[in-house]
Design an enzyme around this catalytic site. Sequence first.
Site, PDB file in Angstrom:
ATOM      1  N   TYR A 177       0.834  -1.206   0.000  1.00  0.00           N
ATOM      2  CA  TYR A 177       0.000   0.000   0.000  1.00  0.00           C
ATOM      3  C   TYR A 177       0.866   1.252   0.000  1.00  0.00           C
ATOM      4  CZ  TYR A 177      -3.064   3.734   1.486  1.00  0.00           C
ATOM      5  OH  TYR A 177      -3.738   4.926   1.552  1.00  0.00           O
TER       6      TYR A 177
ATOM      7  N   HIS B 206      -3.177  16.595  -1.128  1.00  0.00           N
ATOM      8  CA  HIS B 206      -3.618  16.541   0.265  1.00  0.00           C
ATOM      9  C   HIS B 206      -3.181  17.762   1.080  1.00  0.00           C
ATOM     10  CE1 HIS B 206      -4.725  12.505  -0.803  1.00  0.00           C
ATOM     11  NE2 HIS B 206      -5.238  12.298   0.390  1.00  0.00           N
TER      12      HIS B 206
ATOM     13  N   ASN C  70       1.373  10.193   6.700  1.00  0.00           N
ATOM     14  CA  ASN C  70       0.434   9.187   7.210  1.00  0.00           C
ATOM     15  C   ASN C  70       0.730   8.895   8.676  1.00  0.00           C
ATOM     16  OD1 ASN C  70      -1.744   7.489   6.863  1.00  0.00           O
ATOM     17  ND2 ASN C  70      -0.512   5.754   6.190  1.00  0.00           N
TER      18      ASN C  70
ATOM     19  N   ARG D  67     -12.666  25.855  50.288  1.00  0.00           N
ATOM     20  CA  ARG D  67     -12.481  24.629  51.070  1.00  0.00           C
ATOM     21  C   ARG D  67     -12.208  23.391  50.226  1.00  0.00           C
ATOM     22  NH1 ARG D  67     -17.145  21.534  53.464  1.00  0.00           N
ATOM     23  NH2 ARG D  67     -18.366  23.386  52.923  1.00  0.00           N
TER      24      ARG D  67
END
Length: 531
Positions: free
Chosen positions: A51, A81, A193, A298
């Site tokens: 891939y 991208h 990636n 407190r």
Amino acid sequence: MKITGSNLSIYDVADVCMKRATVELDPSQLERVAVAHERTQAWGEAQHPIYGVNTGFGELVPVMIPRQHKRELQENLIRSHAAGGGEPFADDVVRAIMLARLNCLMKGYSGASVETVKLLAEFINRGIHPVIPQQGSLGASGDLSPLSHIALALIGEGTVSFKGQVRKTGDVLREEGLKPLELGFKGGLTLINGTSAMTGAACVALGRAYHLFRLALLATADFVQCLGGSTGPFEERGHLPKNHSGQVIVAREIRKLLAGSQLTSDHQDLMKEMVARSGVGNDVVDTGVYLQDAYTLRAVPQILGPVLDTLDFARKLIEEELNSTNDNPLIFDVPEQTFHGANFHGQYVAMACDYLNIAVTEIGVLAERQLNRLVDPNINGKLPPFLASAHSGLLCGFEGGQYLATSIASENLDLAAPSSIKSLPSNGSNQDVVSMGTTSARKSLRLCENVGTIVSTLIAACNQAGHILGNERFSPPIRELHGELSRSVPLYQDDSPIFELFQTVRAFVGGDGFRAHLVTHLDLAATTASS
């Protein structure tokens, strides 16, 4: 700072971001990087289906790409991208993002080239900061869009911030004598990636959150003295049985900050006064003595203790991600094979930032309520209404300042809503469940900025109360704080534009001198927050 891929902390990131520390690459890890790269290139030449090496991306994975298109494939990925929008990240955040990506690639499972990691290190060391728009990441497959803007700069395209100017990357590289990357198999995918944008931003935000936590401790000690609160709720014996380390630490630190005060009350003295006023008879008597203060005085250990423990938990997740291989696919030596998975998924960082955002928001919630008690004439003891130094009514004092803090506290409630569960599918339903981790990390940065304004407004109000009550009556650490602050922030007595006062205090509490003050007076060695 030596980069090995395995040993960075959020404080190392802060050194690179804020102090501009330089980085050097560990030689043994460079060898590992080289081996993984050579193997990736060999598999690509042999047309082994991997891939992103010789396939399309995302839903286009079934498409095999011939080896003659290897460079074109990777450059197309980066250019297409680099699709971010909105305002760019600040340079310090960009440095954190680049450092996070460099550390990931140096682990040697990504197939990046030695030239890639060396050029990325040069960008950090020379202060070459790619312009990265903040919007556009879904947090899986990692931070594709923001990291593409870094990758774009590494191949000599896009724009960078360099020496205070935004310029074309190619021009800067030529001036600096640096050669743009020539991408081989997986060369672009390796850069984009992963989770490095959200992780880098989260590291910056977490460092700021720890500063805000320390600031809240100091502000609380100041606030308690301004209202003559009891020291009883901070006694160690009451907190050990609760079993939470953060609560014990907070109580301990506030005790130290209150020591030596002439303004606080002692629980035993309150009991004696109550008995004296009641006469210990048979009548119901309203003594006017409060054995217990309101929660803002407190319950601070029970409020800020969980904040500290939550920050420490978020730090664990974020630092583990910082030192992880968050890439896909991975390249292994033994056996010689790849792993196709989803280490780019940012759910760890997304959830860590969601927890971080809740914790930071709670710091602001407490500080805003403390400010309210300090200025409200119905509950602020002997202090004047809204801390007006004189002629209350003619003068408004800190009335407007409360609006600032309250409006921001309300805004923060929206920002604290989790992003990690707001998944929307994309990429042809290949990315059908995503983390939105960068969205959460961006909110972390914004929340830290917002809460810094709230807490600094509280400190400004306490400083005003100190002028009114007399600084000499406060504990030594707070007296020192007021003394330093009063050099630039005198008694507010003329209703001049108050935003200028708040800006001065905001800058003061964020400065290096004030950070040194915190280190001097706070010992957090029992927690990772002190590292």
